[in-house]
Write an enzyme that holds these catalytic residues in place. Sequence first.
Site, mmCIF file in Angstrom:
data_model
loop_
_atom_site.group_PDB
_atom_site.id
_atom_site.type_symbol
_atom_site.label_atom_id
_atom_site.label_comp_id
_atom_site.label_asym_id
_atom_site.label_seq_id
_atom_site.Cartn_x
_atom_site.Cartn_y
_atom_site.Cartn_z
ATOM 1 N N LYS A 60 104.955 60.065 43.284
ATOM 2 C CA LYS A 60 105.405 61.394 43.679
ATOM 3 C C LYS A 60 104.631 61.933 44.882
ATOM 4 C CE LYS A 60 104.279 65.061 41.033
ATOM 5 N NZ LYS A 60 104.439 66.065 39.957
ATOM 6 N N ASP A 61 103.395 61.514 45.035
ATOM 7 C CA ASP A 61 102.569 62.005 46.148
ATOM 8 C C ASP A 61 102.747 61.188 47.421
ATOM 9 O OD1 ASP A 61 101.524 63.878 44.420
ATOM 10 O OD2 ASP A 61 99.804 62.649 43.863
ATOM 11 N N ARG A 87 109.289 73.105 44.229
ATOM 12 C CA ARG A 87 110.387 72.734 43.339
ATOM 13 C C ARG A 87 110.291 73.506 42.022
ATOM 14 N NH1 ARG A 87 110.349 69.454 38.957
ATOM 15 N NH2 ARG A 87 108.214 68.954 39.512
ATOM 16 N N ARG A 114 96.543 75.491 42.275
ATOM 17 C CA ARG A 114 96.307 74.079 42.566
ATOM 18 C C ARG A 114 95.063 73.610 41.841
ATOM 19 N NH1 ARG A 114 95.746 71.797 47.930
ATOM 20 N NH2 ARG A 114 95.691 69.944 46.642
#
Length: 309
Positions: free
Chosen positions: A85-86, A133, A151
């Site tokens: 995903k990164d 998202r 984060r």
Amino acid sequence: MQTKPFRIGTRGSPLALAQAHETRSRLMAAHGLPEEMFEIVVLSTTGDRITDRSLSEIGGKGLFTQELEEQLSSGELDIAVHSSKDMPTKLPEGLHIAAYLPREDFRDAFIGRTASTLKALPDGAIVGTASLRRQALIRRLRPDIQVTIFRGSVGTRLRKLDEGTVDATLLAFAGLKRLSMEEVVTELLDPTDFPPAPAQGAICVESRIGDPRTDALIAPINDHPTYDAVTCERAFLAALDGSCRTPIGGFAICDGDHLKFSGLILTPDGRREHSIEVEGKRSDAEALGLRAGEAVRAAAGPGFFESWS
Ligand SMILES: NCc1[nH]cc(CCC(=O)O)c1CC(=O)O
């Protein structure tokens, strides 16, 4: 097989380390090799050092992979292990994704403090997430909810939740499972109304193109259904020029030789959206993802994309 240890590069976060250890265990098992044959090399990345701003503000996904890729290209590492995903959709010249490990559950997990489900949160509740998202998907279902940037490592986020800064947060279930922290989850979100990020839940192994010794070592740990599903999802992202500024969700599921992909793009406020479903042969995974991305882009029209920035 030579005797110099095989060098596995990773970031130093607890999740990244768990993923590197899983990769090493699978390599040891696949080849019957002892642990000493593999050296886990921990690198700090720009993305790890900056935790007070969203990824899109500081320049996007590549920030988690750049340092590892430099050392891979120069030959100091043999492979780099990442959360797929990164990974940016375009890799540096000379590098490729050689394998995907069997995918973990790709759903998003809701971790609630004042309510156990997203729907049950009180009016005007605050949800912490740094993901555009997730922010857009939350607003789509619950426009009253305030989203605040959140984060840091999984541990940091859960501590902030405990401290009462927010009512709830969302994290990938896969990461929590890999850290044996799944008991914090209060709801698993249905991917049909809360699609995960493309490639969520899949660990990938990046290596140099044209490195036959590494290819031979890695091939037995590649999971083919995961490879095809994530290839399709990443093609969808690539067709949309996906970056950290674009709320995009989607997932592919393989069933025998068949693959089915569902994708969604939405505006950050969650008020406008376009969805797409495509299916076909698994061997066409990349073409299917590209086709889905192009179709959804055309259906949305250029005005939709302008409203993102
Ligand atoms: N962007 C950070 C990131 N990258 C991968 C995962 C989770 C593990 C995965 O998707 O494989 C996470 C954390 C999260 O979204 O909760």
